[in-house]
Design a protein around this motif. Sequence first.
Motif, short mmCIF file in Angstrom:
data_model
loop_
_atom_site.label_atom_id
_atom_site.label_comp_id
_atom_site.label_asym_id
_atom_site.label_seq_id
_atom_site.Cartn_x
_atom_site.Cartn_y
_atom_site.Cartn_z
N LYS A 195 8.77 28.88 -58.38
CA LYS A 195 9.24 29.35 -57.08
C LYS A 195 8.23 28.96 -56.01
N ILE A 196 8.72 28.39 -54.91
CA ILE A 196 7.81 27.92 -53.87
C ILE A 196 8.00 28.68 -52.56
N LEU A 197 8.76 29.74 -52.58
CA LEU A 197 8.87 30.59 -51.39
C LEU A 197 7.66 31.50 -51.31
N GLY A 198 7.08 31.61 -50.13
CA GLY A 198 5.92 32.46 -49.94
C GLY A 198 4.61 31.83 -50.37
N VAL A 199 4.61 30.57 -50.78
CA VAL A 199 3.38 29.88 -51.19
C VAL A 199 2.65 29.39 -49.95
N ASP A 200 1.33 29.44 -49.96
CA ASP A 200 0.53 28.97 -48.83
C ASP A 200 0.87 27.52 -48.51
N ALA A 201 0.90 27.22 -47.21
CA ALA A 201 1.28 25.88 -46.77
C ALA A 201 0.35 24.82 -47.34
N LYS A 202 -0.94 25.13 -47.48
CA LYS A 202 -1.88 24.14 -48.00
C LYS A 202 -1.54 23.74 -49.42
N TYR A 203 -1.15 24.72 -50.24
CA TYR A 203 -0.85 24.42 -51.64
C TYR A 203 0.48 23.69 -51.77
N VAL A 204 1.45 23.97 -50.90
CA VAL A 204 2.69 23.20 -50.90
C VAL A 204 2.40 21.74 -50.56
N TYR A 205 1.55 21.54 -49.56
CA TYR A 205 1.18 20.18 -49.16
C TYR A 205 0.46 19.46 -50.30
N GLU A 206 -0.49 20.14 -50.93
CA GLU A 206 -1.24 19.52 -52.02
C GLU A 206 -0.36 19.24 -53.23
N ALA A 207 0.64 20.09 -53.49
CA ALA A 207 1.55 19.84 -54.60
C ALA A 207 2.36 18.57 -54.35
N MET A 208 2.84 18.39 -53.13
CA MET A 208 3.56 17.16 -52.81
C MET A 208 2.63 15.95 -52.90
N LEU A 209 1.38 16.13 -52.52
CA LEU A 209 0.44 15.01 -52.47
C LEU A 209 -0.03 14.59 -53.85
N THR A 210 -0.19 15.55 -54.77
CA THR A 210 -0.79 15.25 -56.08
C THR A 210 0.19 15.26 -57.23
N GLY A 211 1.35 15.92 -57.10
CA GLY A 211 2.33 15.93 -58.17
C GLY A 211 1.86 16.63 -59.44
N PRO A 212 1.66 17.95 -59.41
CA PRO A 212 1.18 18.65 -60.61
C PRO A 212 2.27 18.76 -61.67
N GLN A 213 1.84 18.76 -62.95
CA GLN A 213 2.72 18.92 -64.10
C GLN A 213 3.90 17.92 -64.04
N ASP A 239 11.94 31.62 -45.85
CA ASP A 239 11.28 32.92 -45.99
C ASP A 239 11.69 33.88 -44.88
N GLU A 240 11.88 33.33 -43.70
CA GLU A 240 12.16 34.17 -42.54
C GLU A 240 13.62 34.58 -42.45
N ASN A 241 14.54 33.80 -43.03
CA ASN A 241 15.96 34.11 -42.91
C ASN A 241 16.34 35.25 -43.85
N PRO A 242 17.12 36.23 -43.36
CA PRO A 242 17.58 37.31 -44.25
C PRO A 242 18.68 36.81 -45.17
N ASP A 243 18.91 37.54 -46.25
CA ASP A 243 19.97 37.20 -47.19
C ASP A 243 21.26 37.88 -46.72
N TYR A 244 22.10 37.10 -46.03
CA TYR A 244 23.30 37.68 -45.44
C TYR A 244 24.33 38.06 -46.50
N GLY A 245 24.21 37.53 -47.69
CA GLY A 245 25.18 37.85 -48.74
C GLY A 245 24.88 39.13 -49.49
N GLY A 246 23.86 39.86 -49.09
CA GLY A 246 23.49 41.07 -49.80
C GLY A 246 22.58 40.76 -50.96
N PHE A 247 22.99 41.13 -52.17
CA PHE A 247 22.17 40.91 -53.36
C PHE A 247 22.15 39.42 -53.67
N GLY A 248 21.00 38.79 -53.55
CA GLY A 248 20.91 37.35 -53.70
C GLY A 248 20.82 36.87 -55.14
#
Length: 297
Positions: A195-213, A239-248
């Motif tokens: 899951k990549i929601l709520g992950v720090d922006a730096k680590y998302v960038y580094e994951a794209m840059l280095t390709g882990p696993q 992350d900022e958008n609410p879940d309009y469908g209720g239980f996601g």
Amino acid sequence: MRLLNRSAGRLSRHRRGPLAGLFVLLLGLLMTGGLYTAFAPAQAQQQPSDEELVAEGRELFLVNCSSCHGLNGEGVRTADGDTQLGPSLVGVGAAAVDFQVGTGRMPMAQPGQQAPRKKVVFDQDEIEAMAAYVASLGPGPAIPDESDYSTEGLSEEERAAAVVRGGQIFLTNCTACHNFTGSGGAMPRGGYAPKILGVDAKYVYEAMLTGPQSMPNFTNGNLTPEAKRDVIAYLQSLDENPDYGGFGMGGLGPVAEGMYAWIVGIGVLVGFAVWIAAHSTRSSKNKTTDGTEKVEA
């Protein structure tokens, strides 16, 4: 009065002497050295040289990482050569170390297909030292600067445009593994897309840059830093958008929705049908030849 004039004359002659300039120069050097000694050492200790940082990182590496990655980061295989205990770190760069160690994925408890995120073992100074040592083994991606991945300075119009561009890139390259909402998913051979929601922006960038696993790496040549930042802006918008469908239901897509439909929906209906059948049995009464009543269910 004549005595004062004579003393002033002597001092004037000495100031014009050849040793006066040398004396002033030595005095200035002594004062400069004293001031530097008083104020500079603390700053020198806080900012070690690159050689000192690499040496510190090597000590940490030998104690915590060499059993899997080798004494010189060359990687380790089992005796039969069929199993890779730890891959070579030559050329992975400082960004890979910052991502793996900074998210707690390394050091691993035991070798496996996937390195799960867990509590971070090292502090930031130790992570930087190990990253410097691994970077010294071979050229690779450096730790990105905050200006590469931060979206704080964008205006509302720029952010909206970045979200649109990032959404297109994410839907094209990332949804096959991380699904449409970034909630992750299963991968072959025991791996999974985290899951990549709520992950720090730096680590998302580094994951794209280095390709882990199992993830492919998106170098700056095939995905520019601006494009990576657009993807980060898109994930932040999720992350900022609410879940309009209720239980996601975890946002895992139609597979999870079908599972809920079968287990919860149809399961409840089947259970209710069984309950009705058990409590609505009809009894038929037939009289026997001796006049008694026979009850047949």
